[in-house]
Scaffold this active site. Structure first.
Site, PDB file in Angstrom:
ATOM      1  N   SER A   1       0.815  -1.205   0.000  1.00  0.00           N
ATOM      2  CA  SER A   1       0.000   0.000   0.000  1.00  0.00           C
ATOM      3  C   SER A   1       0.860   1.271   0.000  1.00  0.00           C
ATOM      4  CB  SER A   1      -0.916  -0.021   1.225  1.00  0.00           C
ATOM      5  OG  SER A   1      -1.897   0.951   1.110  1.00  0.00           O
TER       6      SER A   1
ATOM      7  N   GLU B   1       1.232  -0.253  15.290  1.00  0.00           N
ATOM      8  CA  GLU B   1       1.771   1.078  14.995  1.00  0.00           C
ATOM      9  C   GLU B   1       2.444   1.721  16.199  1.00  0.00           C
ATOM     10  OE1 GLU B   1      -1.411   0.153  14.460  1.00  0.00           O
ATOM     11  OE2 GLU B   1      -1.363  -0.170  12.285  1.00  0.00           O
TER      12      GLU B   1
ATOM     13  N   HIS C   1      -2.856   7.716   2.291  1.00  0.00           N
ATOM     14  CA  HIS C   1      -4.310   7.612   2.220  1.00  0.00           C
ATOM     15  C   HIS C   1      -4.966   8.703   3.077  1.00  0.00           C
ATOM     16  CE1 HIS C   1      -2.918   3.884   0.616  1.00  0.00           C
ATOM     17  NE2 HIS C   1      -4.099   3.360   0.465  1.00  0.00           N
TER      18      HIS C   1
ATOM     19  N   ASP D   1     -13.415   3.138   1.606  1.00  0.00           N
ATOM     20  CA  ASP D   1     -13.370   2.496   2.924  1.00  0.00           C
ATOM     21  C   ASP D   1     -14.238   3.191   3.969  1.00  0.00           C
ATOM     22  OD1 ASP D   1     -11.854   0.383   2.180  1.00  0.00           O
ATOM     23  OD2 ASP D   1      -9.974   1.094   3.039  1.00  0.00           O
TER      24      ASP D   1
END
Lengths: 328, 287
Positions: free
Chosen positions: A50, A71, A122, A130
């Site tokens: 991605s 993360e 994104h 999404d």
């Protein structure tokens, strides 16, 4: 119309112009950076493809760290790498990093002024199908509040590539906000880019549109419509570096036109428009209308549909400016 | 638990640990706020690390090949500051500035404010990840240094700890040693009442750590475990160090109420008196 000193893309308004995404720019630029500097390390939290970093992983497997969907761990590992002399790029979607790991970015990274580069892809509506859960419309607010952190939001593919080169040179943490969606190329390979500098894409005298990120294109289109249809000379100023902001150019343009609009693909509260308004309020108080997402979450749809529905496409800017000029 | 032949060092380190405890009491009295129990409880481990295990040089605190020590539960920094001063990283006279305005000795460690500090900490759960990053950096750069990370036990209720606990064995970080201060207390009570951690050994072993359990006041065991960790290959080592919160000051020992509290002047004098009478001969309940 376009500022001729910046080597901008002359074909920007053509129907068959090429569209490219910021994340593709990132993937290409980071591979080159990795070839040039052996201290560059990439971390990903299960979003390798991605973020377009597969070529980097293949070429430099020893400098590529997969953390899994973690993360928080990724951010603090990044700090540990940076404090040991490496230059880690922690990469994910913006909605996860800097959201899920904001505390780690604050303490492990920014509080130590650790040389970690945070890359959030994104961003804005660019993860549009999404839905609202996945759309990062708050990340500018989250990052620009942090001491020591530089915040960069490039306006297109080429500028993303330049930003990657330049952020490497900064000895300290940087947040790079990038777009997934392919968008028109405003800049070219030969357009200048410096961190901390605003760029006048179009010179004008009647009103200024300050913008950041890929909605710079919506601002340009609005300026074109206003010029052709209403003889209004709009100044379009792209501000890829949100922090530290180019106060001089912001105030300079406000002094020239006396009326301002800010445009962002983000909440208007606490985001880019707020940053511009803060500077103007303190240094040269003029009216600034913040155009952006207004205290609401997004939803599923195409990128353009969402920009239209949530009020950040060119025709909203045109309408807002016509109303402003009527009232004044 | 294997014992190392370091008899001569043991007494010396025990004396240092006791001096650190006295320093902690004096610092906290002066600061009027801070965390007492954990600082006292970890003194034997810090003394062992800084005076026997860690390859660090106060004259060259940023040597790229130095061993790294990461304190994750930053609230026990009075002990870290006292230890760094004792080891010569900065003058002991600075210690009385703890928690004061314009001080280098912040209430929680701030990277860059003092030589010898490797990270910033405070918000719990971040240190093991930072230590894993440093251990990865050693692997990437082919450097020989080791990384030691101390976390609290209550801190292990943070999810990030388990992200790091999955990561380090997966990356075969055999240059990483994690020392868990298993003192069974946290600010709100006993860990097993607030949010149980047991069976801790099984949890860590199932995450593929090499696990050792020691008496955290037995200096030979501390040194022996750290040395054994050096010989473990392909995976990191976790040392569960059973400690007594408030160790050395009888009226504080085992009491979670002393987690985030400092002694009054009267209590401090009493504590210093009892520490002085120990003369470095602390005996552990595990002996």
């Amino acid at each position: 119309m376009l500022n001729t000193t910046l080597n901008l893309n002359e074909e920007i308004f053509l129907q068959d112009r090429e569209l490219k995404s910021g994340r593709d720019g990132f993937g290409e630029a980071i591979l080159k950076l990795g070839e040039e500097h052996e201290d560059v390390v990439i971390l990903t939290a299960d979003l390798e493809e991605s973020l377009r970093v597969t070529p980097f992983r293949k070429k430099f497997p020893d400098r590529f760290i997969e953390t899994g969907i973690a993360e928080q761990n990724m951010a603090s590992i990044g700090a540990g790498l940076a404090l040991s002399g490496l230059v880690p790029f922690i990469t994910s979607h913006a909605i996860f990093s800097p959201y899920r790991n904001w505390d780690q970015i604050r303490l492990s990274i920014c509080f130590s002024n650790a040389n970690v580069k945070i890359v959030g892809s994104h961003a804005g509506f660019s993860n549009s199908p999404d839905g609202g859960a996945a759309e990062s419309l708050e990340d500018i607010a989250l990052t620009r509040v942090l001491p020591n952190l530089t915040v960069i939001s490039p306006i297109d593919y080429w500028q993303t590539k330049r930003a990657v080169e330049e952020m490497y040179k900064i000895k300290g943490p940087v947040y790079l906000r990038i777009c997934k969606e392919p968008t028109p190329q405003i800049t070219t390979e030969n357009t200048p880019f410096e961190v901390g500098k605003a760029y006048t894409l179009v010179e004008g005298t009647d009103i200024t549109i300050f913008n950041t990120g890929t909605v710079a294109y919506e601002a340009l289109e609005a300026a074109k419509i206003l010029k052709a249809g209403h003889k209004i000379n709009v100044e379009v100023i792209a501000i890829p570096t949100i922090k530290p902001a180019d106060k001089e150019n912001i105030i300079g343009s406000a002094k020239k036109t006396g009326k301002c609009v800010s445009l962002e693909e983000h909440q208007i509260n606490g985001g880019f428009g707020s940053a511009v308004s803060e500077i103007l309020a303190e240094e040269f108080p003029v009216f600034n209308l913040r155009i952006g997402v207004n205290n609401t979450f997004g939803e599923s749809g195409s990128y353009q549909e969402l920009k239209d529905k949530y009020g950040i496409s060119s025709h909203h800017v045109v309408e807002a400016i016509l109303n402003m000029l009527k009232e004044k | 638990m294997p014992k190392s032949p370091v008899k001569n060092d043991v007494e010396k380190i025990a004396l240092i640990a006791n001096e650190l405890r006295e320093e902690i009491v004096r610092m906290l009295l002066e600061a009027e706020s801070g965390h007492t129990a954990g600082s006292l409880g970890m003194a034997d481990i810090f003394a062992s690390l800084y005076f026997k295990i860690l390859n660090v040089d106060p004259k060259n605190p940023t040597n790229p090949d130095r061993d790294r020590f990461v304190l994750s539960n930053g609230h026990i920094c009075p002990l870290l500051y006292a230890t760094l001063a004792e080891r010569g990283f900065f003058p002991k006279s600075k210690l009385k500035q703890l928690r004061k305005l314009n001080s280098d000795l912040q209430g929680h460690p701030k990277f860059g404010s003092l030589p010898g500090l490797e990270t910033s900490s405070g918000s719990l759960g971040q240190g093991l990840s930072q230590a894993a990053g440093m251990a990865m950096a050693a692997k990437i750069q082919n450097k020989p240094y080791r990384v030691y990370c101390v976390t609290g036990d209550g801190e292990m209720q943070e999810g990030q700890i388990w992200e790091a606990a999955m990561f380090a064995p997966n990356k075969k970080l055999d240059n990483l040693t994690w020392i868990i201060d298993r003192n069974n207390i946290q600010i709100g009570g006993h860990t097993e009442d607030v949010m149980p951690l047991e069976n801790l050994r099984n949890k860590l072993e199932s995450f593929n750590w090499y696990v050792l359990e020691i008496d955290g006041h037995n200096i030979e065991e501390i040194i022996g475990a750290c040395k054994m960790a050096r010989s473990v290959s392909q995976r990191p080592t976790a040392i569960i160090a059973h400690t007594i919160p408030g160790k050395g000051v009888e009226f504080m020992e085992y009491k979670f109420e002393w987690h985030g509290k400092v002694p009054s002047k009267e209590q401090a004098l009493k504590a210093l008196k009892s520490l002085a009478s120990l003369e470095g001969k602390i005996k552990s309940d595990y002996d």
